[in-house]
Write a protein that holds these residues in place. Structure first.
Motif, PDB file in Angstrom:
ATOM      1  N   GLY A  17       0.812  -1.225   0.000  1.00 44.38           N
ATOM      2  CA  GLY A  17       0.000   0.000   0.000  1.00 44.38           C
ATOM      3  C   GLY A  17       0.835   1.260   0.000  1.00 44.38           C
ATOM      4  O   GLY A  17       0.527   2.231   0.688  1.00 44.38           O
ATOM      5  N   THR A  18       1.887   1.281  -0.813  1.00 42.29           N
ATOM      6  CA  THR A  18       2.819   2.426  -0.754  1.00 42.29           C
ATOM      7  C   THR A  18       2.172   3.734  -1.210  1.00 42.29           C
ATOM      8  O   THR A  18       2.599   4.803  -0.796  1.00 42.29           O
ATOM      9  N   ARG A  19       1.123   3.612  -2.045  1.00 46.81           N
ATOM     10  CA  ARG A  19       0.489   4.857  -2.516  1.00 46.81           C
ATOM     11  C   ARG A  19      -0.240   5.588  -1.392  1.00 46.81           C
ATOM     12  O   ARG A  19      -0.646   6.716  -1.552  1.00 46.81           O
ATOM     13  N   PHE A  20      -0.432   4.917  -0.286  1.00 44.05           N
ATOM     14  CA  PHE A  20      -1.167   5.534   0.820  1.00 44.05           C
ATOM     15  C   PHE A  20      -0.301   5.804   2.039  1.00 44.05           C
ATOM     16  O   PHE A  20      -0.816   6.039   3.127  1.00 44.05           O
ATOM     17  N   PRO A  28      -3.423  -1.676   7.626  1.00 43.48           N
ATOM     18  CA  PRO A  28      -3.592  -2.241   6.289  1.00 43.48           C
ATOM     19  C   PRO A  28      -4.441  -1.324   5.413  1.00 43.48           C
ATOM     20  O   PRO A  28      -5.433  -0.761   5.888  1.00 43.48           O
ATOM     21  N   LYS A  29      -4.055  -1.215   4.152  1.00 44.59           N
ATOM     22  CA  LYS A  29      -4.845  -0.413   3.201  1.00 44.59           C
ATOM     23  C   LYS A  29      -6.289  -0.902   3.172  1.00 44.59           C
ATOM     24  O   LYS A  29      -7.227  -0.117   3.075  1.00 44.59           O
ATOM     25  N   GLU A  30      -6.458  -2.211   3.283  1.00 46.26           N
ATOM     26  CA  GLU A  30      -7.803  -2.813   3.191  1.00 46.26           C
ATOM     27  C   GLU A  30      -8.695  -2.409   4.354  1.00 46.26           C
ATOM     28  O   GLU A  30      -9.894  -2.618   4.317  1.00 46.26           O
ATOM     29  N   LEU A 110       5.510 -10.712  -3.199  1.00 49.46           N
ATOM     30  CA  LEU A 110       6.116 -11.060  -4.488  1.00 49.46           C
ATOM     31  C   LEU A 110       5.136 -10.932  -5.644  1.00 49.46           C
ATOM     32  O   LEU A 110       5.297 -11.566  -6.682  1.00 49.46           O
ATOM     33  N   GLY A 111       4.087 -10.171  -5.456  1.00 50.98           N
ATOM     34  CA  GLY A 111       3.167  -9.907  -6.557  1.00 50.98           C
ATOM     35  C   GLY A 111       1.810 -10.546  -6.352  1.00 50.98           C
ATOM     36  O   GLY A 111       1.632 -11.457  -5.535  1.00 50.98           O
ATOM     37  N   LEU A 112       0.853 -10.038  -7.142  1.00 56.81           N
ATOM     38  CA  LEU A 112      -0.528 -10.501  -7.005  1.00 56.81           C
ATOM     39  C   LEU A 112      -0.666 -11.986  -7.358  1.00 56.81           C
ATOM     40  O   LEU A 112      -1.380 -12.734  -6.674  1.00 56.81           O
ATOM     41  N   HIS A 114       1.562 -14.335  -7.062  1.00 52.32           N
ATOM     42  CA  HIS A 114       2.131 -15.099  -5.949  1.00 52.32           C
ATOM     43  C   HIS A 114       1.156 -15.116  -4.763  1.00 52.32           C
ATOM     44  O   HIS A 114       0.964 -16.145  -4.111  1.00 52.32           O
ATOM     45  N   ALA A 115       0.512 -13.977  -4.502  1.00 48.88           N
ATOM     46  CA  ALA A 115      -0.451 -13.908  -3.390  1.00 48.88           C
ATOM     47  C   ALA A 115      -1.609 -14.882  -3.633  1.00 48.88           C
ATOM     48  O   ALA A 115      -2.040 -15.600  -2.730  1.00 48.88           O
ATOM     49  N   VAL A 116      -2.103 -14.920  -4.870  1.00 48.00           N
ATOM     50  CA  VAL A 116      -3.211 -15.831  -5.194  1.00 48.00           C
ATOM     51  C   VAL A 116      -2.767 -17.282  -4.987  1.00 48.00           C
ATOM     52  O   VAL A 116      -3.494 -18.100  -4.412  1.00 48.00           O
ATOM     53  N   ALA A 133      -9.889  -5.905  -2.668  1.00 44.25           N
ATOM     54  CA  ALA A 133     -10.775  -5.039  -1.880  1.00 44.25           C
ATOM     55  C   ALA A 133     -10.569  -3.558  -2.198  1.00 44.25           C
ATOM     56  O   ALA A 133     -11.480  -2.752  -1.993  1.00 44.25           O
ATOM     57  N   ASP A 134      -9.394  -3.187  -2.703  1.00 44.68           N
ATOM     58  CA  ASP A 134      -9.197  -1.757  -2.978  1.00 44.68           C
ATOM     59  C   ASP A 134      -9.848  -1.328  -4.289  1.00 44.68           C
ATOM     60  O   ASP A 134      -9.894  -0.144  -4.600  1.00 44.68           O
ATOM     61  N   ASP A 135     -10.374  -2.267  -5.072  1.00 44.91           N
ATOM     62  CA  ASP A 135     -11.260  -1.921  -6.179  1.00 44.91           C
ATOM     63  C   ASP A 135     -12.673  -2.030  -5.623  1.00 44.91           C
ATOM     64  O   ASP A 135     -13.223  -3.126  -5.497  1.00 44.91           O
TER      65      ASP A 135
END
Ligand code: UTP
Length: 292
Positions: A17-20, A28-30, A110-112, A114-116, A133-135
């Motif tokens: 969540g670096t943009r925030f 957490p951004k969420e 390590l990326g979306l 990888h998270a999935v 969730a951020d969409d």
């Protein structure tokens, strides 16, 4: 034979969540609220409305607040009960009664993709949804419920899509293909973050997916791409060579709440729609506009 039902959803929530920053340094951004509901609770409401019974949340360091939020809070519950205010959490607890939540840790962001893949064991060999969730998507019926219908019709993976300004293609996975029904295309091409001059269309993938379990094999085969991360779109491109994928232009409004401007837009519009606040907030905004 009927398609297997979509019963499970993965919520990747391990990003930094670096943009925030600095807000997301320890929060957490969420968990950022739109009016008074955290983003991740809107996502939970959406999946439950689509008939999902089990949610796997992929978390990382600093994300404990998500687990606490979706748990009982003995002290607070006791206090609310004593003070006749337990109705304040009724809707949240009613929602939690309808779904089972598990957590897995992504040890490094390590990326979306990888998270999935961190949710693979808990999903097993069945179709599943992925929700970012951020969409935040305001829609009736909710976006994922619309997508489940498309999945049931075609029996294949479905990605949510939305038209974007051509200059924005470099921020999204972009798809193109043949129309096969209302608002639905069978994907022929999919490109991760193309420059506008190289984009096959302006139809962008946004944060809702219904995926077949074969996608997990493709994530595992995928080599790390941009910035050492394993991108979900790269695995989808590989899956497309094996199976059909559909893109569905959902009806509804999407807010990119992981971005400051999108977050502010969501806040203003949800506040205007809010039963308790809407009228007062509208009057306030009108006064403000007149003074600008
Ligand atoms: P984003 O790129 O939008 O989120 O990832 P981010 O990395 O948290 O935010 P910025 O760009 O630094 O501001 C999309 C989704 O994928 C998750 C994020 O939590 C978000 O929901 N994600 C991303 C993971 O779970 N793990 C990752 O390694 C990367």
């Amino acid at each position: 034979m009927a398609n297997p039902p979509v019963r499970k959803a993965i919520f990747p929530a391990a990003g930094l969540g670096t943009r925030f920053l600095p807000a997301t340094k320890a929060t957490p951004k969420e968990m950022l609220p739109i009016v008074d509901v955290p983003l991740i609770q809107y996502a939970l409401e959406e999946v439950v409305a689509a008939g999902i019974e089990e949610v796997i949340i992929v978390t990382g360091r600093g994300k404990r607040a998500i687990e606490d939020h979706f748990d009982l809070s003995f002290e607070l519950d006791y206090f609310l009960e004593e003070n006749g205010k337990s109705n304040l959490l009724d809707a949240t607890y009613a929602l939690l009664d309808r779904v089972q939540i598990s957590y897995v840790r992504q040890r490094q962001p390590l990326g979306l993709g990888h998270a999935v893949a961190c949710g693979r064991r808990l999903v097993g060999d069945e179709p599943f949804a992925v929700v970012l969730a951020d969409d935040l998507i305001y829609a009736d019926p909710p976006c994922l419920a619309q997508m489940v219908q498309v999945y049931e019709r075609h029996g294949a993976s479905v990605v949510a899509a939305q038209r974007v300004e051509p200059v924005q293609t470099r921020r999204y996975g972009i798809v193109d293909g043949e129309p096969v029904g209302e608002r639905t295309i069978r994907v022929r091409t999919m490109v991760e973050k193309p420059e506008p001059s190289e984009a096959p269309s302006n139809l962008a993938i946004v944060g809702r997916y219904i995926l077949t379990p074969e996608l997990f094999d493709e994530i595992e085969r995928a080599a790390p791409g941009r910035g050492g991360e394993i991108q979900l779109t790269d695995a989808l491109v590989a899956l497309l060579a094996r199976q059909p994928i559909y893109a569905y232009e959902f009806t509804g409004i999407r807010y990119d709440a992981g971005d400051k401007l999108g977050f502010l837009q969501a806040t203003v519009e949800y506040a205007l729609r809010n039963e308790e606040l809407g009228d007062r907030f509208r009057r306030y905004l009108k006064g403000l506009m007149a003074s600008l």
